[in-house]
Design an enzyme around this catalytic site. Structure first.
Site, PDB file in Angstrom:
ATOM      1  N   SER A 225       0.850  -1.188   0.000  1.00  0.00           N
ATOM      2  CA  SER A 225       0.000   0.000   0.000  1.00  0.00           C
ATOM      3  C   SER A 225       0.882   1.232   0.000  1.00  0.00           C
ATOM      4  O   SER A 225       2.078   1.166   0.268  1.00  0.00           O
ATOM      5  CB  SER A 225      -0.886   0.016   1.232  1.00  0.00           C
ATOM      6  OG  SER A 225      -0.079   0.215   2.376  1.00  0.00           O
ATOM      7  N   LYS A 226       0.241   2.352  -0.270  1.00  0.00           N
ATOM      8  CA  LYS A 226       0.948   3.635  -0.247  1.00  0.00           C
ATOM      9  C   LYS A 226       1.665   3.816   1.079  1.00  0.00           C
ATOM     10  O   LYS A 226       2.790   4.265   1.151  1.00  0.00           O
ATOM     11  CB  LYS A 226      -0.068   4.777  -0.418  1.00  0.00           C
ATOM     12  CG  LYS A 226      -0.434   5.022  -1.849  1.00  0.00           C
ATOM     13  CD  LYS A 226       0.259   6.284  -2.356  1.00  0.00           C
ATOM     14  CE  LYS A 226       0.580   6.143  -3.808  1.00  0.00           C
ATOM     15  NZ  LYS A 226      -0.465   6.577  -4.700  1.00  0.00           N
TER      16      LYS A 226
END
Ligand code: GLU
Length: 459
Positions: A225-226
């Site tokens: 994920s970011k």
């Protein structure tokens, strides 16, 4: 049957490698089967969808070379969905649900929990699907038989109003209308499948083959994920990664050819790829491995292609097609992993800064630490200068320079001869070897810098 697959991103942010890997598998499968690959922008969530993200998706697919045969945007298709909603209501599969008593319950619950509620979140009525409450099963290409009991879903919402369909409904209508034969998507959507199958059945459509691709994980095995440092694919482009390297790496995340070969052209991937052989467990996205792939592809580029890729990263003083740039190409190629590194290398404090101009340096730094007598440095600079003069301007290349001075170097000590030479030519400790550096500077400039060093030593 013509295979039709799709990539159906919601443009609510930038996408990282995981989404593009799914798109790649979907694209490969369509191309392998001489089918169609559709890009469908799922932007029915008006608040969160942005054109800038849509453009980024389009650019990224283009960069990766995943061309699509058809393009749809769900916000352009509200009329289509409206007809389906009306029909579902008429046929008794859906109904307009009075939400006033539910809203009161929600308000009370929020009051008890001390949370604030936005009144525009409350609707007097919505359209709900009449859940037949049954068991649903489907055979996923990767996961095998999957079973769900739909009871717990209740009568779920399929539209807020006739003009505001929600995600589950539009996905199904579009997959049906666009004739999607294989729904290849991320595993995070697997739990949505039961709702979607109920809707497929209600509209009397054939249920496509489901292929849920396992998620990408970061190196600590958490979901990529970011927040875990996963950057968007377009950032990799901006950093100067090559799309071929990216595609090659993405293809090997969760799939591999029978012989474990790693460097594969897209044609080779296409020859061997099969969805059945995609692994069930999550694949780890390893940036270091991506760098390795990129490096292999950088090494394979022709000089012309290398120059083309390097161009956006050149500082102003390096003129594309100039003699200096042409000389820099093999040196840069030898050093970089990704093209953005070029900017720093040729920048003011980079290891190739000396090519532009001789940096300030101390006379002291010309002296070899194991033999710091200035007279030694002087003698060796004079002798190497004399040897340089024997080489013609046109032959002043690293290998020729090395051959010419090597016997002298061997006879007098590598450090003793090469250290003052390196410092005289580059003024910096961090620099390529003196043969490469001299070749980059050319005969005239090299000699000039040797004399400059000699005059410093004399003073
Ligand atoms: N629009 C969904 C997303 O962005 C994908 C829906 C699907 O592939 O079925 O995650």
């Amino acid at each position: 049957m013509t295979v039709i697959t799709r990539f159906a991103p919601s443009p609510t942010g930038y996408f990282h490698a995981g989404s593009y890997r799914t798109a790649l598998f979907s694209w490969i499968f369509a191309r392998q089967n001489k089918g169609k690959f559709i890009l469908r922008i799922e932007d029915t969530d008006k608040e969160r969808s942005k054109r800038e993200y849509e453009e980024n998706i389009i650019d990224s697919l283009k960069w990766l070379g995943l061309e699509y045969d058809e393009f749809f945007r769900q916000s352009d298709r509200i009329e289509v969905y409206k007809k389906y909603i009306q029909r579902l209501i008429v046929d008794g599969y859906a109904y307009v649900s009075d939400e006033t008593s539910k809203n009161e319950e929600v308000k009370k619950r929020f009051a008890v929990e001390g949370k604030k509620i936005e009144t525009n979140q409350l609707r007097a009525s919505v359209i709900r699907f009449k859940n037949p409450n049954k068991k649903i099963s489907f055979n996923d290409t990767i996961r095998g038989m999957v079973e769900f009991d739909t009871t717990e879903l209740g009568d779920f919402i399929i539209a807020k109003s006739e003009n505001e369909p929600v995600f589950h409904l539009v996905v199904v209508i579009d997959d049906h209308e666009m004739g999607i034969t294989h729904i290849i998507r991320g595993e995070d959507h697997i739990s949505n499948t039961s709702r979607q199958i109920l809707i497929f059945e209600a509209i009397g459509a054939k249920i496509p083959q489901y292929v849920h691709i396992p998620l990408l994980l970061s190196s600590d095995h958490s979901k990529l994920s970011k927040r875990h440092g996963a950057i968007s694919v377009s950032e990799y482009r901006n950093k100067g990664y090559l799309p071929e390297a990216m595609v090659n790496y993405l293809a090997l995340l969760g799939w591999h050819p029978s012989d474990d070969k790693e460097i594969l052209t897209i044609e080779e991937i296409m020859d061997e790829f099969s969805l059945e052989r995609v692994q069930k467990s999550g694949a780890i996205f390893d940036e270091e491995k991506l760098k390795w792939f990129n490096r292999q592809y950088v090494l394979k580029l022709s000089d012309t292609d290398f120059a083309e890729h390097a161009r956006p990263f050149l500082p102003e003083w390096v003129v594309p097609n100039s003699d200096t740039f042409n000389k820099l190409i093999p040196v840069l190629r030898d050093k970089i992993t990704k093209f953005s590194e070029i900017t720093a290398m040729l920048g003011t404090s980079g290891e190739l800064a000396f090519v532009r101009r001789l940096p300030e340096y101390e006379k002291q730094s010309l002296l070899w630490k194991k033999n710091p007598d200035p007279r030694n440095a002087q003698t060796h600079l004079i002798e190497t200068g004399n040897l340089f003069k024997l080489i013609s301007v046109d032959s002043f290349m690293a290998n020729v320079i090395k051959q010419t001075i090597w016997p002298y170097v061997e006879a007098n000590g590598k450090g003793d001869v090469l250290w003052p030479l390196r410092m005289a030519l580059t003024g910096q400790e961090q620099s390529p070897d003196p043969f490469i550096s001299a070749a980059l500077l050319g005969k005239e400039e090299s000699l000039k810098r040797l004399y400059e060093a000699l005059s410093r030593l004399r003073n």
